[in-house]
Design a protein around this motif. Structure first.
Motif, PDB file in Angstrom:
ATOM      1  N   ALA A  15       0.825  -1.210   0.000  1.00  0.00           N
ATOM      2  CA  ALA A  15       0.000   0.000   0.000  1.00  0.00           C
ATOM      3  C   ALA A  15       0.863   1.265   0.000  1.00  0.00           C
ATOM      4  N   PRO A  16       1.476   1.608  -1.119  1.00  0.00           N
ATOM      5  CA  PRO A  16       2.331   2.802  -1.166  1.00  0.00           C
ATOM      6  C   PRO A  16       1.587   4.091  -0.848  1.00  0.00           C
ATOM      7  N   TRP A  17       0.277   4.130  -1.122  1.00  0.00           N
ATOM      8  CA  TRP A  17      -0.498   5.352  -0.878  1.00  0.00           C
ATOM      9  C   TRP A  17      -0.540   5.741   0.596  1.00  0.00           C
ATOM     10  N   GLU A  18      -0.260   4.783   1.489  1.00  0.00           N
ATOM     11  CA  GLU A  18      -0.230   5.102   2.922  1.00  0.00           C
ATOM     12  C   GLU A  18       1.021   5.889   3.309  1.00  0.00           C
ATOM     13  N   CYS A  19       1.968   5.998   2.383  1.00  0.00           N
ATOM     14  CA  CYS A  19       3.253   6.641   2.677  1.00  0.00           C
ATOM     15  C   CYS A  19       3.368   8.043   2.079  1.00  0.00           C
ATOM     16  N   THR A  46      -2.714   3.909  -6.096  1.00  0.00           N
ATOM     17  CA  THR A  46      -1.517   4.712  -5.857  1.00  0.00           C
ATOM     18  C   THR A  46      -1.506   5.959  -6.733  1.00  0.00           C
ATOM     19  N   ALA A  47      -1.855   5.793  -8.009  1.00  0.00           N
ATOM     20  CA  ALA A  47      -1.872   6.929  -8.931  1.00  0.00           C
ATOM     21  C   ALA A  47      -2.898   7.974  -8.505  1.00  0.00           C
ATOM     22  N   GLU A  48      -4.093   7.530  -8.129  1.00  0.00           N
ATOM     23  CA  GLU A  48      -5.137   8.484  -7.738  1.00  0.00           C
ATOM     24  C   GLU A  48      -4.786   9.197  -6.437  1.00  0.00           C
ATOM     25  N   ALA A  49      -4.138   8.491  -5.512  1.00  0.00           N
ATOM     26  CA  ALA A  49      -3.728   9.128  -4.256  1.00  0.00           C
ATOM     27  C   ALA A  49      -2.673  10.195  -4.511  1.00  0.00           C
ATOM     28  N   ILE A  50      -1.734   9.926  -5.415  1.00  0.00           N
ATOM     29  CA  ILE A  50      -0.699  10.910  -5.755  1.00  0.00           C
ATOM     30  C   ILE A  50      -1.318  12.141  -6.400  1.00  0.00           C
TER      31      ILE A  50
END
Length: 347
Positions: A204-208, A235-239
């Protein structure tokens, strides 16, 4: 950004090159040697004084290899020939002790290049797994660079440490590894804006997002390695929603070998297909709004979408403690190599 001064790489004093001397010269006790027979079959052995490599077609004494130059041809007791070479990084990665799946050489090469990992760079990574990507990153940053790896499980850290020390011939001067969750530990260990590159291989990279935005310098590169399309999408949408990074780019790579024999030149029937997706973005300067894409469709996630990103849903496999302990012992067993300065048989 903080006014705190960016830490610099450790001075040359007290730091010596790791691995170079051990990649040159004659074979030594404790080294891995790749043996290829006349039919192209490969085996990797660890040299021991008095040891022997046995097959159904005789045996080859290790002492016949110790002290011989890289690229030698050895003959066993019944006359079968073996081509003896030090394993390349790609060979080592695919045969080294492991707990988790490794990052394949094709992906590691893409990460080093597309994330612009340069000599002397300050890099942080998570999770370490079996250390395959850490080895490529350490080769890229060099002895005067800096790599801080974060791993949640101690067993994986032990396996990675053993594999890194095996291939470099000892502890690498640019590397340190810490236990704990990346998003919690990296902001304690690294000063704001002090990191050139962030490499994440996790569920879950989006948590970072906040942690990465804190430690990554303006213009710095953040690259993610994820296994599934659902992870890639989230991940893309979170960025994009965060606003502190450039528009992300994503891709995958596939490698197909070719059969080469006279005029019979054709693609192989098998290939290394999908292993994972890579997604890269860069840190914007504080207070700067990134350029929004034109004509973007509105994106919303349902509860069903959110449930698709659980570890079980994306196929993350559990690893038994027994298997990890065995892999850690195997990895550490490969770290004992004779010093290059010590005389060896045949010298």
């Amino acid at each position: 950004m903080s006014n705190q001064e960016t830490p610099q790489a450790t001075p040359a004093e007290g730091r010596q090159a790791v691995g170079a001397a051990r990649r040159r010269g004659p074979f030594r006790v404790g080294e891995r040697v790749q043996l290829t027979d006349e039919k192209g079959r490969m085996n990797t052995i660890t040299l021991e004084r008095g040891g022997a490599f046995h097959t159904h077609r005789g045996f080859l004494n290790h002492d016949d290899l110790i002290g011989q130059p890289d690229g030698s041809v050895a003959v066993n007791n019944i006359g079968q020939q073996y081509q003896a070479l030090r394993p390349l990084l790609s060979d080592f990665v695919l045969s080294m002790p492991r707990g988790a799946a490794v990052v394949y050489p094709k992906d590691a090469g893409q990460i080093v290049t597309m994330a612009d990992i340069f000599p002397g760079a300050r890099v942080v990574e998570a999770g370490v797994g079996s250390g395959a990507l850490s080895i490529s990153l350490l080769r890229a940053v060099g002895d005067m660079g800096y790599l801080h790896s974060f791993e949640r499980r101690e067993e994986f850290a032990d396996i990675a440490r053993g594999n890194v020390e095996t291939i470099f011939g000892g502890p690498h001067p640019a590397w340190q590894i810490s236990l704990g969750d990346f998003q919690d530990e990296v902001v304690k260990a690294e000063a704001p804006g002090s990191v050139d590159r962030v490499v994440l291989d996790m569920l879950a990279p989006w948590e970072c997002l906040d942690a990465v935005a804190t430690v990554l310098a303006p213009g710095g590169v953040w690259i993610n390695y994820v296994a599934t399309a659902t992870q890639l999408s989230r991940t893309a949408e979170a960025i994009r929603a965060d606003g502190r990074f450039t528009e992300p780019d994503a891709w995958e790579s596939m490698v197909r070998g070719w059969h080469l024999e006279g005029l019979a030149v054709r693609p192989n029937h098998r290939m290394v297909g999908h292993t994972g997706f890579l997604l890269v973005t860069r840190r914007l300067a504080d207070g700067v709004d990134g350029l929004a894409l034109k004509k973007r469709a509105k994106t919303e996630f349902t509860e069903e979408d959110m449930n698709a990103w659980t570890p079980a849903s994306v196929g993350e496999r559990p690893y038994s403690d027994r298997k990890l302990r065995r892999a850690a012992r195997d990895a550490m067993a490969g770290t004992q190599v004779e010093d290059p300065e010590e005389p060896t048989a045949g010298e």
